[in-house]
Design a protein around this motif. Structure first.
Motif, PDB file in Angstrom:
ATOM      1  N   PHE A 177      -8.257-142.461  19.566  1.00  0.00           N
ATOM      2  CA  PHE A 177      -9.593-141.910  19.748  1.00  0.00           C
ATOM      3  C   PHE A 177     -10.167-141.277  18.476  1.00  0.00           C
ATOM      4  O   PHE A 177     -11.204-140.625  18.526  1.00  0.00           O
ATOM      5  CB  PHE A 177      -9.599-140.865  20.869  1.00  0.00           C
ATOM      6  N   LEU A 213     -14.669-141.329  28.612  1.00  0.00           N
ATOM      7  CA  LEU A 213     -14.934-141.239  27.180  1.00  0.00           C
ATOM      8  C   LEU A 213     -15.975-142.278  26.803  1.00  0.00           C
ATOM      9  O   LEU A 213     -15.763-143.478  27.003  1.00  0.00           O
ATOM     10  CB  LEU A 213     -13.631-141.478  26.414  1.00  0.00           C
ATOM     11  N   TRP A 262      -7.988-142.684  31.724  1.00  0.00           N
ATOM     12  CA  TRP A 262      -9.185-142.657  30.874  1.00  0.00           C
ATOM     13  C   TRP A 262     -10.071-143.839  31.219  1.00  0.00           C
ATOM     14  O   TRP A 262      -9.619-144.981  31.198  1.00  0.00           O
ATOM     15  CB  TRP A 262      -8.787-142.763  29.406  1.00  0.00           C
ATOM     16  N   ILE A 280     -13.060-145.729  29.618  1.00  0.00           N
ATOM     17  CA  ILE A 280     -13.620-145.812  28.269  1.00  0.00           C
ATOM     18  C   ILE A 280     -14.792-146.782  28.321  1.00  0.00           C
ATOM     19  O   ILE A 280     -14.622-147.948  28.695  1.00  0.00           O
ATOM     20  CB  ILE A 280     -12.553-146.285  27.271  1.00  0.00           C
TER      21      ILE A 280
END
Length: 146
Positions: free
Chosen positions: A26, A79, A122, A124
């Protein structure tokens, strides 16, 4: 009352390995850490593009424990990035488990989902279309699996 910030604070089994993973995948950078005399990492702050992610190792004596992915996930970190396909591929190459390959979604985002090596989920994604909430609802009503 005024809320000034909200931080994600993740518990992991190995904070050093988590720092290395999040920095590699990241592009995070470490702000600082606190380490107990015995070596347990009690607190780490990472900067992810101006957002702070906090980490600690387990503290079973006060019931702070890492996730147990076999039991499912109680939360997802979302994210937003420039290129979801690239970041998902980087995460998988660094040891994350692919839960959902990146694809276009009805709500105007292309996203995929990974489970990092520390058990955290996560999502993304990146924007592909600006859609008003009423249009999102219309599309969702038509096909919630799209």
């Amino acid at each position: 009352m005024a809320v000034h910030e909200l931080f994600s604070y993740l518990c992991v089994a190995d904070a050093q390995a988590a720092v290395e993973f999040y920095c590699k995948v990241f592009d995070a950078s470490e702000k600082f850490r606190l380490v107990e005399p015995g070596g347990r990492i009690g607190h780490v702050e990472l900067d992810l593009g101006g957002t702070t992610l906090m980490l600690c190792e387990e503290f079973p004596e006060v019931d702070i424990r890492r996730p147990e992915p076999a039991r499912g996930h109680s939360h997802t970190l979302h994210l937003h990035v420039d290129d979801a396909d690239d970041v998902v591929a980087r995460a998988v190459a660094a040891g994350a488990q692919l839960a959902m390959a990146p694809r276009d979604h009805f709500y105007g985002e292309r996203s995929g989902t990974v489970i990092d090596p520390f058990g955290h989920r996560w999502n993304i994604g990146h924007s592909i279309e600006k859609i008003e909430p009423d249009e999102m609802q219309r599309r969702y009503d038509r096909d919630p699996d799209c």
